[in-house]
Design an enzyme around this catalytic site. Structure first.
Site, PDB file in Angstrom:
ATOM      1  N   GLN A 191       0.831  -1.200   0.000  1.00 41.75           N
ATOM      2  CA  GLN A 191       0.000   0.000   0.000  1.00 41.75           C
ATOM      3  C   GLN A 191       0.872   1.259   0.000  1.00 41.75           C
ATOM      4  O   GLN A 191       0.359   2.357  -0.138  1.00 41.75           O
ATOM      5  CB  GLN A 191      -0.877   0.037   1.259  1.00 41.75           C
ATOM      6  CG  GLN A 191      -1.967  -1.014   1.335  1.00 41.75           C
ATOM      7  CD  GLN A 191      -2.654  -1.035   2.698  1.00 41.75           C
ATOM      8  OE1 GLN A 191      -2.523  -1.990   3.442  1.00 41.75           O
ATOM      9  NE2 GLN A 191      -3.383   0.005   3.047  1.00 41.75           N
ATOM     10  N   PHE A 222      -6.194  -4.321   3.327  1.00 46.89           N
ATOM     11  CA  PHE A 222      -6.918  -4.021   4.572  1.00 46.89           C
ATOM     12  C   PHE A 222      -6.029  -3.402   5.647  1.00 46.89           C
ATOM     13  O   PHE A 222      -6.334  -3.496   6.841  1.00 46.89           O
ATOM     14  CB  PHE A 222      -7.592  -5.287   5.125  1.00 46.89           C
ATOM     15  CG  PHE A 222      -8.376  -6.062   4.105  1.00 46.89           C
ATOM     16  CD1 PHE A 222      -9.510  -5.505   3.527  1.00 46.89           C
ATOM     17  CD2 PHE A 222      -7.969  -7.322   3.695  1.00 46.89           C
ATOM     18  CE1 PHE A 222     -10.232  -6.207   2.566  1.00 46.89           C
ATOM     19  CE2 PHE A 222      -8.683  -8.024   2.735  1.00 46.89           C
ATOM     20  CZ  PHE A 222      -9.817  -7.476   2.165  1.00 46.89           C
ATOM     21  N   GLU A 226       0.250  -1.869   4.617  1.00 40.14           N
ATOM     22  CA  GLU A 226       0.659  -0.469   4.777  1.00 40.14           C
ATOM     23  C   GLU A 226       2.117  -0.430   5.221  1.00 40.14           C
ATOM     24  O   GLU A 226       2.911   0.340   4.711  1.00 40.14           O
ATOM     25  CB  GLU A 226      -0.242   0.261   5.785  1.00 40.14           C
ATOM     26  CG  GLU A 226       0.133   1.747   5.914  1.00 40.14           C
ATOM     27  CD  GLU A 226      -0.820   2.576   6.764  1.00 40.14           C
ATOM     28  OE1 GLU A 226      -1.954   2.158   7.006  1.00 40.14           O
ATOM     29  OE2 GLU A 226      -0.401   3.676   7.186  1.00 40.14           O
ATOM     30  N   ARG A 304      -5.360   7.012  16.960  1.00 35.22           N
ATOM     31  CA  ARG A 304      -6.713   6.959  16.395  1.00 35.22           C
ATOM     32  C   ARG A 304      -7.695   6.323  17.393  1.00 35.22           C
ATOM     33  O   ARG A 304      -8.865   6.691  17.433  1.00 35.22           O
ATOM     34  CB  ARG A 304      -6.733   6.244  15.048  1.00 35.22           C
ATOM     35  CG  ARG A 304      -8.018   6.466  14.277  1.00 35.22           C
ATOM     36  CD  ARG A 304      -7.982   5.878  12.870  1.00 35.22           C
ATOM     37  NE  ARG A 304      -7.445   6.767  11.850  1.00 35.22           N
ATOM     38  CZ  ARG A 304      -8.129   7.744  11.248  1.00 35.22           C
ATOM     39  NH1 ARG A 304      -9.389   7.948  11.550  1.00 35.22           N
ATOM     40  NH2 ARG A 304      -7.566   8.502  10.337  1.00 35.22           N
ATOM     41  N   ARG A 336      -7.945  -2.020   8.779  1.00 31.95           N
ATOM     42  CA  ARG A 336      -9.207  -1.296   8.584  1.00 31.95           C
ATOM     43  C   ARG A 336      -9.801  -0.766   9.898  1.00 31.95           C
ATOM     44  O   ARG A 336     -10.229  -1.533  10.753  1.00 31.95           O
ATOM     45  CB  ARG A 336     -10.197  -2.242   7.916  1.00 31.95           C
ATOM     46  CG  ARG A 336     -11.232  -1.567   7.052  1.00 31.95           C
ATOM     47  CD  ARG A 336     -11.981  -2.627   6.283  1.00 31.95           C
ATOM     48  NE  ARG A 336     -12.799  -2.045   5.215  1.00 31.95           N
ATOM     49  CZ  ARG A 336     -13.391  -2.775   4.273  1.00 31.95           C
ATOM     50  NH1 ARG A 336     -13.258  -4.077   4.257  1.00 31.95           N
ATOM     51  NH2 ARG A 336     -14.114  -2.194   3.345  1.00 31.95           N
ATOM     52  N   PHE A 338      -7.996   1.037  12.055  1.00 28.70           N
ATOM     53  CA  PHE A 338      -6.762   1.601  12.591  1.00 28.70           C
ATOM     54  C   PHE A 338      -6.881   2.017  14.053  1.00 28.70           C
ATOM     55  O   PHE A 338      -6.610   3.161  14.415  1.00 28.70           O
ATOM     56  CB  PHE A 338      -6.393   2.812  11.717  1.00 28.70           C
ATOM     57  CG  PHE A 338      -4.927   3.140  11.624  1.00 28.70           C
ATOM     58  CD1 PHE A 338      -4.048   2.322  10.936  1.00 28.70           C
ATOM     59  CD2 PHE A 338      -4.415   4.303  12.191  1.00 28.70           C
ATOM     60  CE1 PHE A 338      -2.696   2.654  10.822  1.00 28.70           C
ATOM     61  CE2 PHE A 338      -3.068   4.645  12.084  1.00 28.70           C
ATOM     62  CZ  PHE A 338      -2.205   3.811  11.389  1.00 28.70           C
ATOM     63  N   THR A 434      -4.098  10.915  10.594  1.00 30.37           N
ATOM     64  CA  THR A 434      -3.974  11.730  11.799  1.00 30.37           C
ATOM     65  C   THR A 434      -2.617  12.433  11.846  1.00 30.37           C
ATOM     66  O   THR A 434      -2.436  13.387  12.587  1.00 30.37           O
ATOM     67  CB  THR A 434      -4.175  10.878  13.067  1.00 30.37           C
ATOM     68  OG1 THR A 434      -3.199   9.840  13.076  1.00 30.37           O
ATOM     69  CG2 THR A 434      -5.559  10.264  13.071  1.00 30.37           C
ATOM     70  N   ALA A 503      -6.109   4.918   5.429  1.00 32.28           N
ATOM     71  CA  ALA A 503      -6.916   5.900   6.140  1.00 32.28           C
ATOM     72  C   ALA A 503      -8.183   6.263   5.369  1.00 32.28           C
ATOM     73  O   ALA A 503      -8.698   7.373   5.503  1.00 32.28           O
ATOM     74  CB  ALA A 503      -6.096   7.151   6.478  1.00 32.28           C
ATOM     75  N   GLU A 706     -13.144   2.523   5.588  1.00 34.87           N
ATOM     76  CA  GLU A 706     -13.081   1.988   6.941  1.00 34.87           C
ATOM     77  C   GLU A 706     -14.366   2.097   7.771  1.00 34.87           C
ATOM     78  O   GLU A 706     -14.688   1.170   8.517  1.00 34.87           O
ATOM     79  CB  GLU A 706     -11.932   2.662   7.702  1.00 34.87           C
ATOM     80  CG  GLU A 706     -10.585   2.324   7.128  1.00 34.87           C
ATOM     81  CD  GLU A 706      -9.468   3.126   7.759  1.00 34.87           C
ATOM     82  OE1 GLU A 706      -9.396   4.342   7.526  1.00 34.87           O
ATOM     83  OE2 GLU A 706      -8.673   2.538   8.497  1.00 34.87           O
TER      84      GLU A 706
HETATM   85  N1  LUZ Z   1      -2.661   4.965   8.413  1.00 36.29           N
HETATM   86  C1  LUZ Z   1      -1.910   5.963   8.871  1.00 36.29           C
HETATM   87  C2  LUZ Z   1      -3.965   4.913   8.631  1.00 36.29           C
HETATM   88  O1  LUZ Z   1      -0.703   5.942   8.676  1.00 36.29           O
HETATM   89  N2  LUZ Z   1      -2.488   6.968   9.535  1.00 36.29           N
HETATM   90  C3  LUZ Z   1      -3.806   7.009   9.799  1.00 36.29           C
HETATM   91  O2  LUZ Z   1      -4.297   7.939  10.418  1.00 36.29           O
HETATM   92  C4  LUZ Z   1      -4.587   5.933   9.346  1.00 36.29           C
HETATM   93  N3  LUZ Z   1      -5.888   5.887   9.604  1.00 36.29           N
HETATM   94  C5  LUZ Z   1      -6.590   4.855   9.183  1.00 36.29           C
HETATM   95  C6  LUZ Z   1      -5.964   3.845   8.475  1.00 36.29           C
HETATM   96  N4  LUZ Z   1      -4.679   3.880   8.200  1.00 36.29           N
HETATM   97 MO1  MOS Z   2      -5.151   1.386   6.602  1.00 39.43          MO
HETATM   98  S1  MOS Z   2      -5.812   0.441   8.256  1.00 39.43           S
HETATM   99  O1  MOS Z   2      -3.859   0.784   5.841  1.00 39.43           O
HETATM  100  O2  MOS Z   2      -6.227   2.354   5.919  1.00 39.43           O
END
Ligand code: LUZ
Ligand code: MOS
Length: 752
Positions: A191, A222, A226, A304, A336, A338, A434, A503, A706
């Site tokens: 991702q 999901f 990341e 979060r 998903r 987070f 965030t 996110a 999400e």
């Molecule tokens: N990933 C991230 C996320 O690096 N920062 C976020 O705030 C976030 N929020 C939801 C899913 N992935």
């Molecule tokens: Mo995320 S939990 O890689 O949006």
């Protein structure tokens, strides 16, 4: 699902990493990992591994020319262990072989002598031992300690939520090719193409411009790709760099489940106080986040959790504390929601416990305390365009909430062997990374001389349909048919310095950049047309691929206009850039406006329990969800349904178990149950509040990835309410997932 690529998927034509044509000289990477949860490596004996036919090379940390470090936020994670291993699956060696089998044979030859160190798997124990990833954080609002004095009811409790395996269909995978002048080109199932590029740069000690990362599509992610895709891509790049041969790494399902990070398990305490009109006066919670062996994204995830700790409710006095705790389990990671789902489950548990004590339905407390415009979240942001009450009202209009509960009560009076239960679950979720810095995206759009359009962005297609949305945005902005637009692979040489597609903001950020780039092009084209028709450019409109001069109805087809622009030496390419405006957060004060906006919605979930067997099914689900003005309605509906089912799986079905030595006990699809088609409720009815245009995202849309996940939390309480119908006075724990096995044990306990 209305994925742009669905037909190709069904035909098996879509290429994932493991499907790519590979050259004859390719090497396969196999990782040798720790088989103990915590220990010091005394000695590695590779035995006869190197004499096995096909085994070319075994790489350890000493072969790394740059820094042996892949920690994204905290620099605590070695690519290949140098001495201390911290979980079962911690990578130690990379075996390169000419076929997959010889790599496996080599694994059997290698012995690691690891002297054991103390193992901790529980976050509360880790906290006691002082194994924190970062300083404890607390969000404060009002005065909680004074708040309790104004409460008629004060209730305390403990909540546990389990981890969750991502179970993306495509396991972690990468192929790296050495390129001339000591560079690498990497195909990665990630991702975060830029994060992969950066980590390769750090580990190989080569500049980022010698590293090209390309991502066509992922077979699901999901959040599991990341950060957790990075080590495999870096290892492939390292192997390619050292051997000057292409290297491919594709994890087996078993290795993927055993080695890679998952959703964080949380153990939490709550205290909630209400007055006698069901108003929540004060709320306090402490989250012990089980981070696993390395920090990964844990601190961002915990943040979060704090942001979403009060879910959809206005509470005047709040104190929530988050503690990130190291344990000797796989490095838990993004998934998903987070951290949001874990915190919202605690809030809902607190409300349900209070409801039991106050002898009212939880829905009465929920509805009474819903947010409205002007309310202030514990982190200082003011609720704006708040649709949570509206979604509740619409749900009530469609489903008659009170009557649903009454009918269930009547049914339960007459039936002993089947009991029904229902729960309402409102969801409020903040949209933006965030981390303010991450809210940026670029797009590069080319129009070719035949009129076809190529769009490049930082967004990664992972089955969520972001490409379809980007096509719709480009075709809408250029006023041409979507069939003229193609979204290219995500590539670090075409769009640089990208944020992860995460996110829920992939379409928001990259879509807005795409729109801006297309606008620039359409303005240029309008000037060309205006010149040709001899009018001013504001007289020019675009419609269905035609350019019209409103004044005298001259028309020109798209392709001719493009050719005219080209012949006049006007650039048909444009790069644009988007940053989310007006967001900030002060971590000293823990106050600010971290989100561009919120997504709202409410669901009603009905369940039916077989009292003798402990099995249950979800009979009826109604979801009212706010997607703003949808960029693609079928894509959004697919995300809402899929997100909800995945959330339900987390809450009731998917039980991730480790023994106290840190061994995973649910390491395959036969022991770890994910939702299948028969698990999906017979009546799953999703209604969107489409008429509500969102002023804060592209074309009035809202992010969708999400938020629907958290409707799954309602499933937990629907099942719990079924059990309560059998035995209303028992105090059940809050311990997800509420599997049929657990239900049966609760029932047995309830009957005794
Ligand atoms: N990933 C991230 C996320 O690096 N920062 C976020 O705030 C976030 N929020 C939801 C899913 N992935
Ligand atoms: Mo995320 S939990 O890689 O949006």
């Amino acid at each position: 699902m209305n994925n742009d690529e669905i037909v190709k998927h069904v035909r098996g034509e879509s290429e994932f990493i493991d499907d790519l044509d590979i050259p004859n000289n390719i090497l396969y990477g196999t990782v040798f990992v720790s088989n103990v949860s915590h220990g010091k490596i005394e000695k590695i004996d590779i035995g006869n591994a190197l004499s096995i036919k096909g085994v070319i090379r075994i790489i350890d940390y000493k072969d790394i020319s740059g820094e042996n470090q892949i920690g994204a936020i905290v620099k605590d994670e070695e690519l290949l262990s140098e001495g201390e291993v911290r979980f079962i699956g911690d990578p130690i060696l990379l075996i390169l072989s000419e076929d997959r089998d010889s790599g496996k044979k080599a694994l059997k030859e290698i012995k690691a002598d690891i002297s054991p160190l103390p193992v901790i798997t529980d976050p509360r124990e880790s906290f006691k031992a002082g194994n924190l990833v970062a300083p404890v954080r607390t969000f404060n609002k009002g005065d909680v300690d004074k708040g309790w004095d104004n409460c008629k009811f004060v209730v305390e409790g403990k909540v546990d939520s389990g981890g969750q395996e991502h179970f993306y269909m495509e396991t972690q995978a990468a192929i790296a090719y050495p390129s001339e002048k000591d560079g690498v080109k990497v195909f990665s199932s990630t991702q975060s193409p830029t994060a992969v590029q950066k980590s390769i740069s750090t580990v190989l000690k080569i500049p980022m411009n010698k590293i090209e990362v390309d991502v066509r599509r992922l077979g699901g992610a999901f959040g599991g790709k990341e950060d957790q895709a990075t080590p495999w891509a870096v290892m492939a790049a390292l192997g390619a760099f050292i051997t000057k041969r292409p290297v491919k790494i594709v994890l087996s399902r078993e290795d993927d489940i055993r080695i890679t990070g998952k959703r964080h398990p949380f153990s939490s305490d709550f205290k909630i106080g209400l007055d006698d009109s069901c108003r929540i006066i004060a709320y306090e919670a402490t989250f012990y986040q089980n981070c696993g062996a390395y920090a990964d994204l844990s601190t961002a995830i915990l943040e979060r959790s704090l942001f979403h700790s009060t879910n959809s409710y206005f509470i005047p006095n709040v104190r929530v504390t988050g503690i990130s705790c190291y344990t000797n389990l796989p490095p838990f990671t993004a998934f998903r929601g987070f951290g949001g789902p874990q915190a919202m489950f605690v809030m809902e548990s607190a409300i349900n416990r209070a409801a039991e004590v106050m002898k009212v339905d939880a829905r009465i407390i929920q509805e009474k305390n819903l947010l409205k415009d002007g309310d202030i979240f514990p982190y200082g942001m003011v609720a704006k365009n708040c649709n949570i009450r509206l979604s509740w009202k619409k749900l009530d209009e469609y489903s008659d909430i009170e009557n649903t509960f009454k009918k269930i009560e009547a049914f339960n009076k007459k039936n002993d062997l089947i009991k029904k239960g229902a729960a309402v679950i409102p969801v409020t979720f903040g949209i933006s990374f965030t981390n303010k810095m991450m809210n940026q995206a670029g797009a590069l759009v080319h129009i070719y001389t035949d009129g076809s359009v190529s769009v490049n962005t930082g967004a990664v297609e992972m089955g969520q349909g972001v490409n379809k949305k980007i096509i719709n945005i480009a075709s809408d902005t250029l006023s041409i048919s979507p069939s003229l637009v193609r979204v290219e692979s995500t590539n670090t040489t075409r769009v640089a310095n990208t944020s992860p597609t995460a996110a829920s903001s992939g379409a928001d950020l990259n879509g807005m950049a795409t729109r801006t780039a297309c606008k620039v092009l359409s303005d240029r084209l309008a000037n060309i047309a205006a010149e040709k028709f001899g009018v001013s450019s504001d007289k020019i409109t675009f419609k269905d691929g035609m350019t019209c001069n409103i004044g005298n109805c001259d028309e020109m087809v798209w392709k001719d206009l493009i050719n005219l622009a080209y012949s006049k030496r006007v650039s048909l390419s444009s790069h644009a850039y988007y940053t989310t405006p007006d967001i900030y957060f002060d971590k000293e004060k823990e106050k600010g406006k971290p989100f561009a906006y919120h997504v709202f919605g409410t669901a009603l979930i009905e369940a039916e329990l077989d009292v003798l067997r402990g099995t249950y099914k979800f009979t009826k689900v109604k979801i009212i969800h706010d997607v703003g003005k949808s960029l693609d309605i079928k894509t959004d509906l697919g995300q809402i349904e899929g997100g909800f089912i995945q959330g339900l799986g987390w809450m009731v079905l998917e039980e991730l178990l480790f023994d106290d030595k840190g061994n995973i006990m649910t390491g395959s699809s036969s022991t770890y149950k994910i939702p299948d088609i028969r698990f999906v409720p017979d009546k799953l009815d999703v209604q969107i509040m489409e008429e509500l245009k969102n002023p804060y995202a592209v074309l009035g849309s809202k992010a969708v990835g999400e938020p629907p996940f958290m409707y799954g939390i309602g499933g937990y309480f629907a099942v719990r309410n079924c059990i309560a119908a059998v035995s209303p006075d028992k105090k059940l724990p809050f311990d997800s997932p509420i599997t049929p096995e657990k239900v049966l044990s609760y029932l047995a306990f309830a009957d005794s």
